[in-house]
Design a protein around this motif. Structure first.
Motif, PDB file in Angstrom:
ATOM      1  N   GLY A   1       0.820  -1.206   0.000  1.00 59.20           N
ATOM      2  CA  GLY A   1       0.000   0.000   0.000  1.00 59.20           C
ATOM      3  C   GLY A   1       0.846   1.245   0.000  1.00 59.20           C
ATOM      4  O   GLY A   1       1.683   1.421   0.880  1.00 59.20           O
ATOM      5  N   GLU A   2       0.650   2.088  -1.023  1.00 60.98           N
ATOM      6  CA  GLU A   2       1.404   3.331  -1.134  1.00 60.98           C
ATOM      7  C   GLU A   2       0.643   4.487  -0.503  1.00 60.98           C
ATOM      8  O   GLU A   2      -0.580   4.491  -0.456  1.00 60.98           O
ATOM      9  N   SER A   3       1.399   5.484  -0.091  1.00 63.57           N
ATOM     10  CA  SER A   3       0.822   6.726   0.417  1.00 63.57           C
ATOM     11  C   SER A   3       1.811   7.857   0.183  1.00 63.57           C
ATOM     12  O   SER A   3       2.991   7.605  -0.093  1.00 63.57           O
ATOM     13  N   GLY A   4       1.310   9.080   0.272  1.00 62.54           N
ATOM     14  CA  GLY A   4       2.188  10.231   0.223  1.00 62.54           C
ATOM     15  C   GLY A   4       2.154  11.035  -1.051  1.00 62.54           C
ATOM     16  O   GLY A   4       2.841  12.050  -1.154  1.00 62.54           O
ATOM     17  N   GLY A   5       1.380  10.634  -2.031  1.00 61.92           N
ATOM     18  CA  GLY A   5       1.328  11.399  -3.269  1.00 61.92           C
ATOM     19  C   GLY A   5       0.534  12.684  -3.104  1.00 61.92           C
ATOM     20  O   GLY A   5       0.019  12.982  -2.034  1.00 61.92           O
ATOM     21  N   GLY A   6       0.479  13.458  -4.188  1.00 66.67           N
ATOM     22  CA  GLY A   6      -0.285  14.696  -4.160  1.00 66.67           C
ATOM     23  C   GLY A   6       0.184  15.660  -5.211  1.00 66.67           C
ATOM     24  O   GLY A   6       0.919  15.287  -6.136  1.00 66.67           O
ATOM     25  N   LEU A   7      -0.228  16.900  -5.052  1.00 64.88           N
ATOM     26  CA  LEU A   7       0.142  17.973  -5.970  1.00 64.88           C
ATOM     27  C   LEU A   7       1.318  18.744  -5.385  1.00 64.88           C
ATOM     28  O   LEU A   7       1.272  19.163  -4.225  1.00 64.88           O
ATOM     29  N   VAL A   8       2.353  18.929  -6.190  1.00 63.04           N
ATOM     30  CA  VAL A   8       3.544  19.641  -5.731  1.00 63.04           C
ATOM     31  C   VAL A   8       4.033  20.541  -6.858  1.00 63.04           C
ATOM     32  O   VAL A   8       3.883  20.217  -8.038  1.00 63.04           O
ATOM     33  N   GLN A   9       4.603  21.666  -6.485  1.00 61.25           N
ATOM     34  CA  GLN A   9       5.108  22.616  -7.478  1.00 61.25           C
ATOM     35  C   GLN A   9       6.454  22.153  -8.027  1.00 61.25           C
ATOM     36  O   GLN A   9       7.203  21.431  -7.344  1.00 61.25           O
ATOM     37  N   PRO A  10       6.765  22.546  -9.240  1.00 58.21           N
ATOM     38  CA  PRO A  10       8.108  22.236  -9.781  1.00 58.21           C
ATOM     39  C   PRO A  10       9.198  22.715  -8.836  1.00 58.21           C
ATOM     40  O   PRO A  10       9.112  23.825  -8.288  1.00 58.21           O
ATOM     41  N   GLY A  11      10.203  21.857  -8.668  1.00 55.28           N
ATOM     42  CA  GLY A  11      11.269  22.160  -7.729  1.00 55.28           C
ATOM     43  C   GLY A  11      10.990  21.712  -6.310  1.00 55.28           C
ATOM     44  O   GLY A  11      11.895  21.754  -5.466  1.00 55.28           O
ATOM     45  N   GLY A  12       9.796  21.282  -6.067  1.00 53.81           N
ATOM     46  CA  GLY A  12       9.411  20.858  -4.732  1.00 53.81           C
ATOM     47  C   GLY A  12       9.788  19.418  -4.434  1.00 53.81           C
ATOM     48  O   GLY A  12      10.449  18.743  -5.244  1.00 53.81           O
ATOM     49  N   SER A  13       9.352  18.960  -3.257  1.00 53.44           N
ATOM     50  CA  SER A  13       9.686  17.617  -2.788  1.00 53.44           C
ATOM     51  C   SER A  13       8.442  16.901  -2.289  1.00 53.44           C
ATOM     52  O   SER A  13       7.483  17.538  -1.841  1.00 53.44           O
ATOM     53  N   VAL A  14       8.497  15.586  -2.354  1.00 56.19           N
ATOM     54  CA  VAL A  14       7.453  14.763  -1.776  1.00 56.19           C
ATOM     55  C   VAL A  14       8.075  13.434  -1.398  1.00 56.19           C
ATOM     56  O   VAL A  14       9.045  12.989  -2.019  1.00 56.19           O
ATOM     57  N   ARG A  15       7.519  12.818  -0.376  1.00 54.30           N
ATOM     58  CA  ARG A  15       8.017  11.519   0.084  1.00 54.30           C
ATOM     59  C   ARG A  15       6.894  10.497  -0.022  1.00 54.30           C
ATOM     60  O   ARG A  15       5.819  10.693   0.553  1.00 54.30           O
ATOM     61  N   LEU A  16       7.162   9.434  -0.740  1.00 56.46           N
ATOM     62  CA  LEU A  16       6.214   8.339  -0.865  1.00 56.46           C
ATOM     63  C   LEU A  16       6.599   7.218   0.090  1.00 56.46           C
ATOM     64  O   LEU A  16       7.788   6.986   0.334  1.00 56.46           O
TER      65      LEU A  16
END
Length: 111
Positions: free
Chosen positions: A5-20
């Motif tokens: 099961g994955e989690s952590g996605g979403g909308l992020v601006q260019p140059g930004g970060s996200v952790r899945l």
């Protein structure tokens, strides 16, 4: 029965970060190579990164230096830290283990 099961996605601006994150159950997690794949609209699913049980990492050229895969065998979890995101990173990201796929999590990079 193995479940991912994955989690952590979403909308992020260019140059930004996200952790899945990927949580695994029903598996002897520590013995398998784990992987992250992604599929953009109209494109084939592609490898993003893998990590062996021994800790060796492999990355697609397009994400080298920007993404980092990690795993915690004690917690049966795997993560993907995504930095310096680009619009072309927009895709559904999937966790993978030994023939089993998660349901995917959407990452959209847009201003």
């Amino acid at each position: 029965q193995v479940q991912l099961g994955e989690s952590g996605g979403g909308l992020v601006q260019p140059g930004g970060s996200v952790r899945l994150s990927c949580a695994a159950s029903g598996t002897i997690f520590s013995i398998y190579t784990m992987g992250w794949y992604r599929q953009a609209p109209g494109k084939a699913r592609e490898l993003v990164a893998t990590m062996t049980s021994g800790g060796s990492r492999n990355y697609a050229d397009s994400v080298k230096g920007r993404f980092t895969i990690s795993r915690d065998n004690a917690k049966n979890t795997m993560s993907l830290q995504m930095n310096s995101l680009k619009p072309e990173d927009t895709a559904v990201y999937y966790c993978y283990e030994d023939g089993v796929w998660g349901q995917g999590t959407q990452v959209t990079v847009s201003s």
